[in-house]
Design a protein around this motif. Structure first.
Motif, short mmCIF file in Angstrom:
data_model
loop_
_atom_site.label_atom_id
_atom_site.label_comp_id
_atom_site.label_asym_id
_atom_site.label_seq_id
_atom_site.Cartn_x
_atom_site.Cartn_y
_atom_site.Cartn_z
N ALA A 261 -0.18 -14.64 8.33
CA ALA A 261 0.30 -14.43 6.96
C ALA A 261 1.02 -15.67 6.43
N LEU A 262 1.85 -16.28 7.25
CA LEU A 262 2.56 -17.49 6.83
C LEU A 262 1.58 -18.65 6.64
N ALA A 263 0.58 -18.73 7.51
CA ALA A 263 -0.41 -19.81 7.40
C ALA A 263 -1.22 -19.69 6.12
N VAL A 264 -1.57 -18.47 5.73
CA VAL A 264 -2.28 -18.26 4.47
C VAL A 264 -1.37 -18.57 3.28
N SER A 265 -0.15 -18.08 3.34
CA SER A 265 0.77 -18.24 2.21
C SER A 265 1.15 -19.69 1.96
N ARG A 266 1.12 -20.50 3.02
CA ARG A 266 1.50 -21.91 2.87
C ARG A 266 0.30 -22.84 2.83
N GLY A 267 -0.90 -22.28 2.74
CA GLY A 267 -2.09 -23.09 2.55
C GLY A 267 -2.69 -23.69 3.80
N LYS A 268 -2.18 -23.31 4.96
CA LYS A 268 -2.75 -23.81 6.21
C LYS A 268 -4.12 -23.21 6.47
N LEU A 269 -4.26 -21.92 6.18
CA LEU A 269 -5.53 -21.21 6.37
C LEU A 269 -6.11 -20.76 5.04
N GLY A 270 -7.41 -20.91 4.90
CA GLY A 270 -8.11 -20.30 3.79
C GLY A 270 -8.44 -18.86 4.14
N ILE A 271 -8.97 -18.12 3.17
CA ILE A 271 -9.27 -16.71 3.41
C ILE A 271 -10.33 -16.54 4.49
N GLU A 272 -11.39 -17.34 4.44
CA GLU A 272 -12.46 -17.22 5.44
C GLU A 272 -11.94 -17.54 6.84
N GLU A 273 -11.11 -18.57 6.95
CA GLU A 273 -10.54 -18.92 8.25
C GLU A 273 -9.63 -17.82 8.78
N ALA A 274 -8.87 -17.21 7.88
CA ALA A 274 -7.98 -16.12 8.29
C ALA A 274 -8.79 -14.93 8.79
N ILE A 275 -9.87 -14.59 8.08
CA ILE A 275 -10.73 -13.49 8.51
C ILE A 275 -11.31 -13.78 9.90
N GLN A 276 -11.72 -15.02 10.13
CA GLN A 276 -12.27 -15.39 11.44
C GLN A 276 -11.24 -15.17 12.54
N ALA A 277 -10.01 -15.59 12.29
CA ALA A 277 -8.96 -15.44 13.30
C ALA A 277 -8.63 -13.96 13.53
N ILE A 278 -8.57 -13.17 12.46
CA ILE A 278 -8.22 -11.76 12.59
C ILE A 278 -9.29 -10.98 13.33
N ARG A 279 -10.54 -11.30 13.07
CA ARG A 279 -11.65 -10.54 13.64
C ARG A 279 -12.21 -11.18 14.92
N LEU A 280 -11.49 -12.12 15.47
CA LEU A 280 -12.01 -12.88 16.61
C LEU A 280 -12.44 -11.98 17.76
N GLU A 281 -11.57 -11.08 18.18
CA GLU A 281 -11.90 -10.22 19.32
C GLU A 281 -13.02 -9.25 18.98
N GLU A 282 -12.99 -8.68 17.79
CA GLU A 282 -14.05 -7.74 17.40
C GLU A 282 -15.40 -8.43 17.36
N ASP A 283 -15.44 -9.62 16.76
CA ASP A 283 -16.72 -10.35 16.68
C ASP A 283 -17.21 -10.76 18.05
N PHE A 284 -16.27 -11.11 18.95
CA PHE A 284 -16.65 -11.50 20.31
C PHE A 284 -17.31 -10.32 21.03
N GLN A 285 -16.78 -9.12 20.83
CA GLN A 285 -17.31 -7.93 21.52
C GLN A 285 -18.73 -7.59 21.05
N LYS A 286 -19.10 -8.04 19.87
CA LYS A 286 -20.43 -7.73 19.33
C LYS A 286 -21.52 -8.57 20.00
N HIS A 287 -21.13 -9.68 20.59
CA HIS A 287 -22.11 -10.62 21.15
C HIS A 287 -22.12 -10.60 22.66
#
Length: 287
Positions: A261-287
């Motif tokens: 949340a802080l990384a998004v709010s301060r411009g460190k992460l874009g929305i797509e990058e944040a989604i990738q980080a949040i869904r990392l474990e879920e996406d890994f389990q799919k493959h």
């Protein structure tokens, strides 16, 4: 709606609130620009963007009450119910406040209020337009608050955050001890290696931004973060305004991570990058 769509929706609305309330020159959030582009071809869109207050008053000339100050309030039940009655207005649009300090949302000649009966005055024309668009595109048979996330988030920033700042900050810090960025799989596992690749740069950024580094662990019994880190983040959160804190709180809940949340709010992460980080474990389990 699947979880990815929910995350995207929440992250974009939080980003809009932060961007517009930081008054970033020449930049609108992706949610606003996307919405404008999708609505710009509609003949009704001019009511949201350009319709002046005088036209609304003229349209209501047969109603003497329209010449007086009128308001429209979002009821408290909007936070829990699926709908709050039929649409009672013809058009919704944004206009500058009479004192020149902020922008209002109008429903015909009525000034929109929050559930706590406070004028819904926002610091950005972009945000006012986006909220007006949410009201403009309600169906005639029912107003559905769950389709107006920016209205809800803005009401929270106006009604709740000023009264509960310390409680909100403390809740964020309490959950920070189990932050998704810091709770990982074993470092020598394939998922653990992937988490390190994506998450460690965020911890590097936290260290650079706030002067101390959060710890991370793969233990089921995750230890608390150090007092130094907690107090550094507390200090940063206390410096936010009500709009920023409301957005960070919403982003943190969606991401299960104050770091993201802080990384998004301060411009460190874009929305797509944040989604990738949040869904990392879920996406890994799919493959």
């Amino acid at each position: 709606m699947n979880r990815a769509s929910e995350l995207w929706k929440c992250l974009r609305k939080g980003r809009l609130l932060i961007d517009t309330c930081n008054d970033v020159p020449g930049r609108l959030s992706s949610v606003y620009t996307t919405r404008l582009s999708s609505l710009s071809s509609s003949s009704a869109f001019s009511h949201v963007v350009d319709r002046p207050f005088s036209q609304a008053a003229s349209a209501a000339k047969d109603n003497p009450e329209a010449l007086k100050e009128a308001t429209a309030q979002m009821p408290v039940s909007a936070h829990s119910g699926p709908s709050i009655g039929r649409r009672f207005y013809k058009s919704a649009y944004a206009k500058e406040a009479s004192d020149g300090d902020g922008y209002l949302v109008m429903l015909d000649h009525r000034t929109l209020k929050t559930p706590a009966k406070t004028y819904l005055k926002v610091p950005s024309l972009a945000l006012a337009h986006a909220i007006a668009a949410e009201w403009e595109y309600q169906d005639q048979d029912a107003i559905r608050p769950f389709t107006m996330p920016l209205m809800k988030l803005t009401s929270t920033a106006i009604d709740k955050v000023p009264k509960e700042r310390e409680k909100i900050i403390q809740n964020l810090l309490d959950f920070f001890h189990t932050d998704a960025v810091c709770c990982r799989h074993a470092v020598d596992s394939p998922l653990g290696e992937l988490q390190a690749e994506i998450m460690n740069p965020l911890l590097d950024w936290i260290e650079k931004e706030f002067g101390c580094r959060p710890s991370h662990s793969s233990s089921l019994f995750v230890g608390n973060q150090s007092d130094e880190v907690v107090e550094a983040l507390r200090k940063a959160l206390k410096k936010t305004n009500d709009w920023q804190l409301a957005a960070i709180d919403a982003l943190s809940a969606a991401a299960k991570s104050l770091v993201i949340a802080l990384a998004v709010s301060r411009g460190k992460l874009g929305i797509e990058e944040a989604i990738q980080a949040i869904r990392l474990e879920e996406d890994f389990q799919k493959h």
